[in-house]
Design a protein around this motif. Structure first.
Motif, PDB file in Angstrom:
ATOM      1  N   TYR A 252       0.862  -1.183   0.000  1.00 23.08           N
ATOM      2  CA  TYR A 252       0.000   0.000   0.000  1.00 23.08           C
ATOM      3  C   TYR A 252       0.893   1.225   0.000  1.00 23.08           C
ATOM      4  CZ  TYR A 252       0.725  -0.578   5.092  1.00 23.08           C
ATOM      5  OH  TYR A 252       1.272  -0.753   6.348  1.00 23.08           O
ATOM      6  N   THR A 253       0.293   2.369  -0.224  1.00 25.96           N
ATOM      7  CA  THR A 253       1.061   3.606  -0.380  1.00 25.96           C
ATOM      8  C   THR A 253       0.710   4.613   0.701  1.00 25.96           C
ATOM      9  OG1 THR A 253      -0.595   4.672  -1.774  1.00 25.96           O
ATOM     10  CG2 THR A 253       1.028   3.245  -2.875  1.00 25.96           C
ATOM     11  N   MET A 254       1.411   5.736   0.679  1.00 25.61           N
ATOM     12  CA  MET A 254       1.128   6.823   1.610  1.00 25.61           C
ATOM     13  C   MET A 254      -0.299   7.328   1.442  1.00 25.61           C
ATOM     14  SD  MET A 254       3.008   8.234   3.982  1.00 25.61           S
ATOM     15  CE  MET A 254       4.708   8.143   3.413  1.00 25.61           C
ATOM     16  N   ILE A 255      -0.791   7.339   0.214  1.00 27.58           N
ATOM     17  CA  ILE A 255      -2.175   7.769  -0.039  1.00 27.58           C
ATOM     18  C   ILE A 255      -3.160   6.842   0.660  1.00 27.58           C
ATOM     19  CG2 ILE A 255      -3.932   8.014  -1.840  1.00 27.58           C
ATOM     20  CD1 ILE A 255      -1.725   8.968  -3.721  1.00 27.58           C
ATOM     21  N   ASP A 256      -2.885   5.544   0.637  1.00 21.62           N
ATOM     22  CA  ASP A 256      -3.760   4.580   1.317  1.00 21.62           C
ATOM     23  C   ASP A 256      -3.734   4.787   2.828  1.00 21.62           C
ATOM     24  OD1 ASP A 256      -4.349   3.299  -1.170  1.00 21.62           O
ATOM     25  OD2 ASP A 256      -2.439   2.225  -1.025  1.00 21.62           O
ATOM     26  N   ALA A 257      -2.551   5.083   3.377  1.00 21.68           N
ATOM     27  CA  ALA A 257      -2.437   5.344   4.813  1.00 21.68           C
ATOM     28  C   ALA A 257      -3.217   6.594   5.191  1.00 21.68           C
ATOM     29  CB  ALA A 257      -0.969   5.490   5.210  1.00 21.68           C
ATOM     30  N   GLU A 258      -3.127   7.623   4.365  1.00 26.33           N
ATOM     31  CA  GLU A 258      -3.862   8.860   4.640  1.00 26.33           C
ATOM     32  C   GLU A 258      -5.369   8.631   4.582  1.00 26.33           C
ATOM     33  OE1 GLU A 258      -2.271  11.466   1.712  1.00 26.33           O
ATOM     34  OE2 GLU A 258      -0.386  11.825   2.803  1.00 26.33           O
ATOM     35  N   GLU A 259      -5.803   7.771   3.681  1.00 26.06           N
ATOM     36  CA  GLU A 259      -7.235   7.455   3.603  1.00 26.06           C
ATOM     37  C   GLU A 259      -7.694   6.733   4.866  1.00 26.06           C
ATOM     38  OE1 GLU A 259     -11.103   7.118   2.458  1.00 26.06           O
ATOM     39  OE2 GLU A 259      -9.535   8.345   1.535  1.00 26.06           O
ATOM     40  N   ALA A 260      -6.908   5.793   5.335  1.00 22.57           N
ATOM     41  CA  ALA A 260      -7.262   5.066   6.554  1.00 22.57           C
ATOM     42  C   ALA A 260      -7.399   6.021   7.743  1.00 22.57           C
ATOM     43  CB  ALA A 260      -6.219   3.993   6.850  1.00 22.57           C
ATOM     44  N   LEU A 261      -6.487   6.985   7.835  1.00 22.41           N
ATOM     45  CA  LEU A 261      -6.511   7.913   8.971  1.00 22.41           C
ATOM     46  C   LEU A 261      -7.772   8.771   9.000  1.00 22.41           C
ATOM     47  CD1 LEU A 261      -2.767   9.051   8.967  1.00 22.41           C
ATOM     48  CD2 LEU A 261      -3.893   7.529  10.612  1.00 22.41           C
ATOM     49  N   LYS A 262      -8.408   8.957   7.869  1.00 21.34           N
ATOM     50  CA  LYS A 262      -9.641   9.757   7.812  1.00 21.34           C
ATOM     51  C   LYS A 262     -10.804   9.085   8.529  1.00 21.34           C
ATOM     52  CE  LYS A 262      -8.505  11.757   3.277  1.00 21.34           C
ATOM     53  NZ  LYS A 262      -8.915  11.809   1.845  1.00 21.34           N
ATOM     54  N   HIS A 263     -10.709   7.789   8.767  1.00 20.88           N
ATOM     55  CA  HIS A 263     -11.848   7.027   9.283  1.00 20.88           C
ATOM     56  C   HIS A 263     -11.724   6.671  10.764  1.00 20.88           C
ATOM     57  CE1 HIS A 263     -13.669   6.332   5.278  1.00 20.88           C
ATOM     58  NE2 HIS A 263     -12.409   6.439   4.870  1.00 20.88           N
ATOM     59  N   ARG A 264     -10.798   7.309  11.469  1.00 20.00           N
ATOM     60  CA  ARG A 264     -10.636   7.037  12.893  1.00 20.00           C
ATOM     61  C   ARG A 264     -11.785   7.626  13.708  1.00 20.00           C
ATOM     62  NH1 ARG A 264      -5.016   9.835  13.690  1.00 20.00           N
ATOM     63  NH2 ARG A 264      -6.005  11.129  12.078  1.00 20.00           N
ATOM     64  N   GLN A 265     -12.307   6.817  14.611  1.00 18.13           N
ATOM     65  CA  GLN A 265     -13.301   7.262  15.588  1.00 18.13           C
ATOM     66  C   GLN A 265     -12.794   6.851  16.969  1.00 18.13           C
ATOM     67  OE1 GLN A 265     -16.045   9.046  15.006  1.00 18.13           O
ATOM     68  NE2 GLN A 265     -15.826   9.023  12.766  1.00 18.13           N
ATOM     69  N   THR A 266     -12.902   7.735  17.941  1.00 18.06           N
ATOM     70  CA  THR A 266     -12.339   7.420  19.261  1.00 18.06           C
ATOM     71  C   THR A 266     -13.421   7.244  20.315  1.00 18.06           C
ATOM     72  OG1 THR A 266     -12.073   9.767  19.819  1.00 18.06           O
ATOM     73  CG2 THR A 266     -10.223   8.666  18.736  1.00 18.06           C
ATOM     74  N   THR A 267     -13.073   6.464  21.311  1.00 16.09           N
ATOM     75  CA  THR A 267     -13.946   6.227  22.448  1.00 16.09           C
ATOM     76  C   THR A 267     -13.110   6.206  23.723  1.00 16.09           C
ATOM     77  OG1 THR A 267     -15.616   4.725  23.374  1.00 16.09           O
ATOM     78  CG2 THR A 267     -13.761   3.707  22.236  1.00 16.09           C
ATOM     79  N   GLN A 268     -13.778   6.383  24.856  1.00 18.95           N
ATOM     80  CA  GLN A 268     -13.114   6.330  26.152  1.00 18.95           C
ATOM     81  C   GLN A 268     -13.153   4.903  26.697  1.00 18.95           C
ATOM     82  OE1 GLN A 268     -11.682   9.074  27.584  1.00 18.95           O
ATOM     83  NE2 GLN A 268     -12.313  10.330  25.841  1.00 18.95           N
ATOM     84  N   TYR A 269     -12.210   4.590  27.577  1.00 17.22           N
ATOM     85  CA  TYR A 269     -12.309   3.326  28.293  1.00 17.22           C
ATOM     86  C   TYR A 269     -13.639   3.278  29.055  1.00 17.22           C
ATOM     87  CZ  TYR A 269      -7.278   2.337  27.661  1.00 17.22           C
ATOM     88  OH  TYR A 269      -6.034   2.069  27.146  1.00 17.22           O
ATOM     89  N   TYR A 270     -14.229   2.097  29.114  1.00 24.45           N
ATOM     90  CA  TYR A 270     -15.392   1.767  29.943  1.00 24.45           C
ATOM     91  C   TYR A 270     -16.722   2.293  29.401  1.00 24.45           C
ATOM     92  CZ  TYR A 270     -11.253   1.856  32.924  1.00 24.45           C
ATOM     93  OH  TYR A 270      -9.975   1.731  33.404  1.00 24.45           O
ATOM     94  N   GLU A 271     -16.713   3.045  28.299  1.00 17.22           N
ATOM     95  CA  GLU A 271     -17.959   3.593  27.764  1.00 17.22           C
ATOM     96  C   GLU A 271     -18.479   2.714  26.631  1.00 17.22           C
ATOM     97  OE1 GLU A 271     -17.453   7.616  26.547  1.00 17.22           O
ATOM     98  OE2 GLU A 271     -17.059   8.356  28.590  1.00 17.22           O
ATOM     99  N   TRP A 272     -19.773   2.381  26.676  1.00 18.42           N
ATOM    100  CA  TRP A 272     -20.369   1.568  25.620  1.00 18.42           C
ATOM    101  C   TRP A 272     -20.524   2.389  24.343  1.00 18.42           C
ATOM    102  CZ3 TRP A 272     -20.730  -3.494  25.666  1.00 18.42           C
ATOM    103  CH2 TRP A 272     -20.839  -4.180  26.895  1.00 18.42           C
ATOM    104  N   ILE A 273     -20.227   1.773  23.218  1.00 22.46           N
ATOM    105  CA  ILE A 273     -20.525   2.359  21.919  1.00 22.46           C
ATOM    106  C   ILE A 273     -21.367   1.364  21.129  1.00 22.46           C
ATOM    107  CG2 ILE A 273     -18.437   3.770  21.833  1.00 22.46           C
ATOM    108  CD1 ILE A 273     -17.213   1.643  19.945  1.00 22.46           C
ATOM    109  N   GLU A 274     -22.075   1.850  20.123  1.00 20.37           N
ATOM    110  CA  GLU A 274     -22.864   1.002  19.225  1.00 20.37           C
ATOM    111  C   GLU A 274     -22.392   1.271  17.802  1.00 20.37           C
ATOM    112  OE1 GLU A 274     -27.050   1.352  19.881  1.00 20.37           O
ATOM    113  OE2 GLU A 274     -26.883   0.995  22.039  1.00 20.37           O
ATOM    114  N   PRO A 275     -21.312   0.607  17.383  1.00 20.02           N
ATOM    115  CA  PRO A 275     -20.707   0.897  16.081  1.00 20.02           C
ATOM    116  C   PRO A 275     -21.507   0.393  14.893  1.00 20.02           C
ATOM    117  CG  PRO A 275     -19.580  -0.926  17.119  1.00 20.02           C
ATOM    118  CD  PRO A 275     -20.555  -0.410  18.133  1.00 20.02           C
ATOM    119  N   GLY A 276     -22.470  -0.510  15.135  1.00 19.69           N
ATOM    120  CA  GLY A 276     -23.289  -1.042  14.052  1.00 19.69           C
ATOM    121  C   GLY A 276     -24.529  -1.717  14.597  1.00 19.69           C
ATOM    122  N   PRO A 277     -25.506  -2.024  13.751  1.00 19.38           N
ATOM    123  CA  PRO A 277     -26.744  -2.661  14.196  1.00 19.38           C
ATOM    124  C   PRO A 277     -26.483  -3.978  14.923  1.00 19.38           C
ATOM    125  CG  PRO A 277     -26.930  -1.926  11.914  1.00 19.38           C
ATOM    126  CD  PRO A 277     -25.488  -1.792  12.290  1.00 19.38           C
ATOM    127  N   GLY A 278     -27.082  -4.113  16.108  1.00 19.14           N
ATOM    128  CA  GLY A 278     -26.972  -5.358  16.855  1.00 19.14           C
ATOM    129  C   GLY A 278     -25.638  -5.576  17.538  1.00 19.14           C
TER     130      GLY A 278
END
Length: 312
Positions: A128-154
């Motif tokens: 993969y290339t630097m462009i692919d790495a930059e694309e991946a970085l655009k999709h980061r979502q963060t959460t805190q320890y111990y907190e529930w998230i619902e990233p998708g149905p079910g």
């Protein structure tokens, strides 16, 4: 439809961690790591991805080490569009580690292309290339320890401190099957070790249906090695080098090991046990990673130097 779990790495070899969970609401990944090791193990990175990346809904990332995160750019290169969920420090480390890994892939492909060119063969393509790495970085979502998230149905998930590197997590996942029953799974990620400078010991709840646990050293007896003994050994080596009038060069990994080493050296200087004239961190990547440690210093369980006195 039942909940199914498939292993796409770190089975039969240590690196390349990647779990795929399929359930009535879709499918998701936990980690997507690079295979590292000898030539035959590294060749696994070049094999076709054993699932359709475009069909993956989201990804949960335990931590930023390349054997757990190093194929993320390749995943986006091949059509993955979903979000990646992780802790804030993990997101900070990826900012530097994924471009660094992409640079390595590009330079290795360039070197191989020169060899092929001398034989009249087609040039090599990077994983993969630097462009692919930059694309991946655009999709980061963060959460805190111990907190529930619902990233998708079910699906529900929450992150627990794994005590491995900054931001590392064991991930608790709850997934509903076709009958509406909740299946609970714990993905340990890499855990520990027991004696750490910065963090509390690994933690997490109990009562899971399934636990996917790291077992890299599960069959090996290892000598207990305390923080006190580590610092005693380091003091002996540093003072021995200084007494001989020389310089001491310590090779170390850029992520976590460099920062722990700096911390130990700073502690020994402050306590008067060593007296080096200058301490250099001669690694651009380790310096960038250290900036992430400074940013998240309030997370540290460190009573000996404190977040207000970082080592330069």
């Amino acid at each position: 439809m039942t909940v199914t779990l498939q292993f796409h790495g770190a089975a039969g070899t240590v690196t390349g961690s990647c779990y795929r969970v399929t359930h009535p609401g879709g499918q998701f990944l936990v980690d997507c790591g690079l295979f590292q090791g000898n030539k035959s193990v590294r060749a696994l990175n070049l094999k076709p991805t054993p699932f359709n990346p475009g069909a993956i809904d989201f990804l949960l990332l335990t931590h930023a080490h390349i054997d757990h995160a190093g194929l993320l750019p390749k995943l986006y290169k091949e059509g993955f569009k979903g979000e990646m969920w992780m802790t804030g420090p993990t997101a900070g480390l990826l900012e530097y580690l994924l471009p660094d890994s992409a640079g390595i892939q590009e330079s290795e492909a360039e070197r191989e292309s020169r060899k092929r060119g001398r034989r009249g063969n087609e040039p090599a393509q990077p994983l993969y290339t630097m462009i692919d790495a930059e694309e991946a970085l655009k999709h980061r979502q963060t959460t805190q320890y111990y907190e529930w998230i619902e990233p998708g149905p079910g699906v529900r998930a929450r992150f627990w401190n794994a005590g491995h590197i900054i931001g590392s997590a064991s991930i608790e996942v709850q997934v509903k099957d076709g009958e509406g029953k909740t299946i609970s799974i714990m993905f340990s990620g890499d855990v520990g070790p027991d004696e750490k400078v910065f963090y509390k010991e690994p933690e997490g709840p109990a009562g899971f249906d399934y636990i996917l646990s790291e077992s890299t050293y599960g069959g090996r007896e290892r000598e207990d090695y305390s923080l006190e003994k580590r610092r005693t050994d380091l003091k002996r080596e540093i003072n021995g080098a200084l007494e001989r009038g020389g310089n001491l060069v310590i090779p170390t990994f850029a992520v976590e090991r460099s920062q722990e080493l700096l911390h130990d050296i700073g502690y020994l200087i402050k306590s008067g046990e060593i007296d080096p004239q200058l301490v250099f961190l001669d690694s651009p990547l380790a310096s960038k990673v250290t900036s992430v440690y400074r940013k998240y210093a309030k997370m540290f369980d460190d009573v000996q130097l404190g977040a207000e006195e970082p080592v330069q």
